[in-house]
Write a protein that holds these residues in place. Structure first.
Motif: not given
Lengths: 112, 113
Positions: A2-3, A26-27, A100-103
Motif C-alpha cells: 500500500a502507498g 507507507v508502512s 523517495e517521498v511518496f504522496f
C-alpha cells in the motif's frame, strides 16, 4: 504494497466548521509531511514529523491548523475553524531512510 | 519568498518534440533536486532526481541538466507523448536524506498528438 492513503478524498465544510483529514503513511516510513496545494501558491508545507515527533509546524499555518501523529501508522490534520480561503487540496506524504517521498492522492477541501 | 522558481507556467508541444522545463533556485545549500510529475486527481510522483555533484542525469526520455554556478536546472522530455501531459514540479532540499523539500510552482505540460 500500500502507498499513502488519505481519507476522505473530498470534503465540503461550512465556514466555521472543524474538519479532520486522515493519513496512513507507507508502512515503515519515519517521515510524514502534510502539504497544502493551490494553483496560486503551489505546494506549501504545513507540518513535518520524524519518528512521530513534530519537526516543523508550517509557521503561518499554526493558528488554525494542527497536525498530529498518534502512532507511526496514522496522522490527522485538523482545521479549526475552517475559512473559505482554506479550500485546497491537502496532500500527505511519507518517506523512509534513503527512499523517495511518496504522496497520497490528496483530500480536496471546499469551504463554503 | 520563492526559493525555487519554475518556467514556463504552462507549455504546449507537439507529439515527438522535446519539451524543456526550467527551474532555478536561490539557496546555495540546496544539493538535491527531484522532479515530480502530477496527473489530475493524483498526488505528485517522483520522476527523476539529481544531486548537485552531477551536471546531467538521464532516465529514458527524461534528462536533467544542472548548472550549479548559475543555480539553474532543466528537465528535457524527449519524444514527448500525449501521456506526458501533466504538471511537473521541481523541488530542492538542503541535505541529502532530508526530504523536507521546497517546491516550485510547477509547469503544466500539454502534448498534442
Amino acid at each position: 504494497d500500500a502507498g499513502v492513503t488519505q481519507t476522505p478524498r473530498h470534503e465540503v465544510a461550512e465556514k466555521g466548521q472543524t474538519i479532520i483529514l486522515k493519513c496512513e503513511p507507507v508502512s515503515g516510513h519515519n517521515d510524514l509531511f502534510w502539504y497544502r496545494q493551490t494553483k496560486i501558491q503551489g505546494l506549501e508545507l504545513l507540518s513535518y514529523f520524524r519518528s512521530k515527533s513534530l519537526m516543523e509546524d508550517g509557521g503561518a499555518f499554526k493558528d488554525r491548523f494542527k497536525a498530529e501523529m498518534l502512532n507511526s501508522s496514522f496522522s490527522t490534520l485538523k482545521i479549526q475553524p475552517t475559512e473559505p480561503k482554506d479550500s485546497a487540496v491537502y496532500l500527505c506524504a511519507s518517506s523512509g531512510t534513503a527512499t523517495e517521498v511518496f504522496f497520497g492522492k490528496g483530500t480536496r477541501l471546499t469551504v463554503v | 519568498q520563492q526559493q525555487v522558481r519554475q518556467s514556463p507556467q504552462s507549455l504546449t508541444v507537439w507529439e515527438g518534440e522535446t519539451a524543456i522545463l526550467n527551474c532555478s533556485y536561490e539557496n546555495s545549500a540546496f544539493d538535491y533536486f527531484p522532479w515530480y510529475q502530477q496527473f489530475p486527481g493524483e498526488g505528485p510522483a517522483l520522476l527523476i532526481s539529481i544531486l548537485s555533484v552531477s551536471d546531467k542525469k538521464e532516465d529514458g526520455r527524461f534528462t536533467i541538466f544542472f548548472n550549479k554556478r548559475e543555480k539553474k536546472l532543466s528537465l528535457h522530455i524527449a519524444d514527448s507523448q500525449p501521456g506526458d501531459s501533466a504538471t511537473y514540479f521541481c523541488a530542492a532540499s538542503g541535505n541529502t536524506g532530508n526530504y523536507k523539500y521546497v517546491f516550485g510552482a510547477g509547469t503544466r505540460l500539454k502534448v498534442i498528438a
